[in-house]
Write a protein that holds these residues in place. Sequence first.
Motif, mmCIF file in Angstrom:
data_model
loop_
_atom_site.group_PDB
_atom_site.id
_atom_site.type_symbol
_atom_site.label_atom_id
_atom_site.label_comp_id
_atom_site.label_asym_id
_atom_site.label_seq_id
_atom_site.Cartn_x
_atom_site.Cartn_y
_atom_site.Cartn_z
ATOM 1 N N MET A 1 -27.530 0.732 20.896
ATOM 2 C CA MET A 1 -27.038 1.982 20.380
ATOM 3 C C MET A 1 -26.151 1.698 19.172
ATOM 4 N N CYS A 2 -26.287 2.512 18.147
ATOM 5 C CA CYS A 2 -25.446 2.373 16.963
ATOM 6 C C CYS A 2 -24.392 3.473 16.959
ATOM 7 N N THR A 3 -23.187 3.066 16.649
ATOM 8 C CA THR A 3 -22.079 4.003 16.521
ATOM 9 C C THR A 3 -21.340 3.661 15.246
ATOM 10 N N ASN A 4 -21.182 4.646 14.375
ATOM 11 C CA ASN A 4 -20.476 4.450 13.112
ATOM 12 C C ASN A 4 -21.054 3.287 12.321
ATOM 13 N N GLY A 5 -22.377 3.133 12.378
ATOM 14 C CA GLY A 5 -23.038 2.068 11.623
ATOM 15 C C GLY A 5 -22.954 0.700 12.271
ATOM 16 N N VAL A 6 -22.502 0.641 13.530
ATOM 17 C CA VAL A 6 -22.367 -0.641 14.233
ATOM 18 C C VAL A 6 -23.295 -0.621 15.443
ATOM 19 N N ASN A 7 -24.113 -1.660 15.568
ATOM 20 C CA ASN A 7 -24.928 -1.822 16.759
ATOM 21 C C ASN A 7 -24.001 -2.299 17.865
ATOM 22 N N THR A 8 -23.603 -1.384 18.736
ATOM 23 C CA THR A 8 -22.574 -1.697 19.730
ATOM 24 C C THR A 8 -23.030 -2.746 20.741
ATOM 25 N N SER A 9 -24.299 -2.739 21.112
ATOM 26 C CA SER A 9 -24.794 -3.748 22.057
ATOM 27 C C SER A 9 -24.685 -5.145 21.458
ATOM 28 N N GLN A 10 -25.098 -5.257 20.208
ATOM 29 C CA GLN A 10 -25.007 -6.547 19.529
ATOM 30 C C GLN A 10 -23.546 -6.948 19.338
ATOM 31 N N PHE A 11 -22.701 -6.000 19.015
ATOM 32 C CA PHE A 11 -21.284 -6.277 18.807
ATOM 33 C C PHE A 11 -20.636 -6.772 20.100
ATOM 34 N N GLU A 12 -20.970 -6.129 21.229
ATOM 35 C CA GLU A 12 -20.451 -6.561 22.520
ATOM 36 C C GLU A 12 -20.924 -7.983 22.846
ATOM 37 N N SER A 13 -22.167 -8.281 22.509
ATOM 38 C CA SER A 13 -22.687 -9.639 22.723
ATOM 39 C C SER A 13 -21.928 -10.653 21.877
ATOM 40 N N MET A 14 -21.586 -10.273 20.666
ATOM 41 C CA MET A 14 -20.824 -11.167 19.793
ATOM 42 C C MET A 14 -19.434 -11.421 20.367
ATOM 43 N N ILE A 15 -18.809 -10.388 20.931
ATOM 44 C CA ILE A 15 -17.504 -10.566 21.572
ATOM 45 C C ILE A 15 -17.636 -11.512 22.763
ATOM 46 N N ASP A 16 -18.710 -11.341 23.554
ATOM 47 C CA ASP A 16 -18.949 -12.234 24.693
ATOM 48 C C ASP A 16 -19.111 -13.680 24.244
ATOM 49 N N MET A 17 -19.836 -13.895 23.132
ATOM 50 C CA MET A 17 -20.016 -15.258 22.617
ATOM 51 C C MET A 17 -18.685 -15.859 22.169
ATOM 52 N N ALA A 18 -17.869 -15.060 21.508
ATOM 53 C CA ALA A 18 -16.548 -15.548 21.087
ATOM 54 C C ALA A 18 -15.700 -15.888 22.311
ATOM 55 N N ASP A 19 -15.783 -15.060 23.343
ATOM 56 C CA ASP A 19 -15.035 -15.316 24.574
ATOM 57 C C ASP A 19 -15.505 -16.617 25.234
#
Length: 84
Positions: free
Chosen positions: A1-19
């Motif tokens: 899902m995209c919100t405000n031009g951000v693919n939120t699923s991909q963004f959450e995955s990126m946060i998980d990778m950083a974690d």
Amino acid sequence: MCTNGVNTSQFESMIDMADDYVAVGYRWIHKMAHMAEDGGFASASEKLHAAQALLADARALLDEAKLCVEEGVTVSNGITAKRV
């Protein structure tokens, strides 16, 4: 899902990778702190434990950031993300 031009699923995955990356550093520093302590380097062990605590704080902030994206809530420091 995209919100405000951000693919939120991909963004959450990126946060998980950083974690995951920070979690590995946390474990390594924990091991190094105990090695330093066992080797008689009390000051080094103390500094490494302090670094470990900072990494724990970083992981908590990553969790808060993900929560903001997932639920569209405001978490400490006034960070807000809204899911549409």
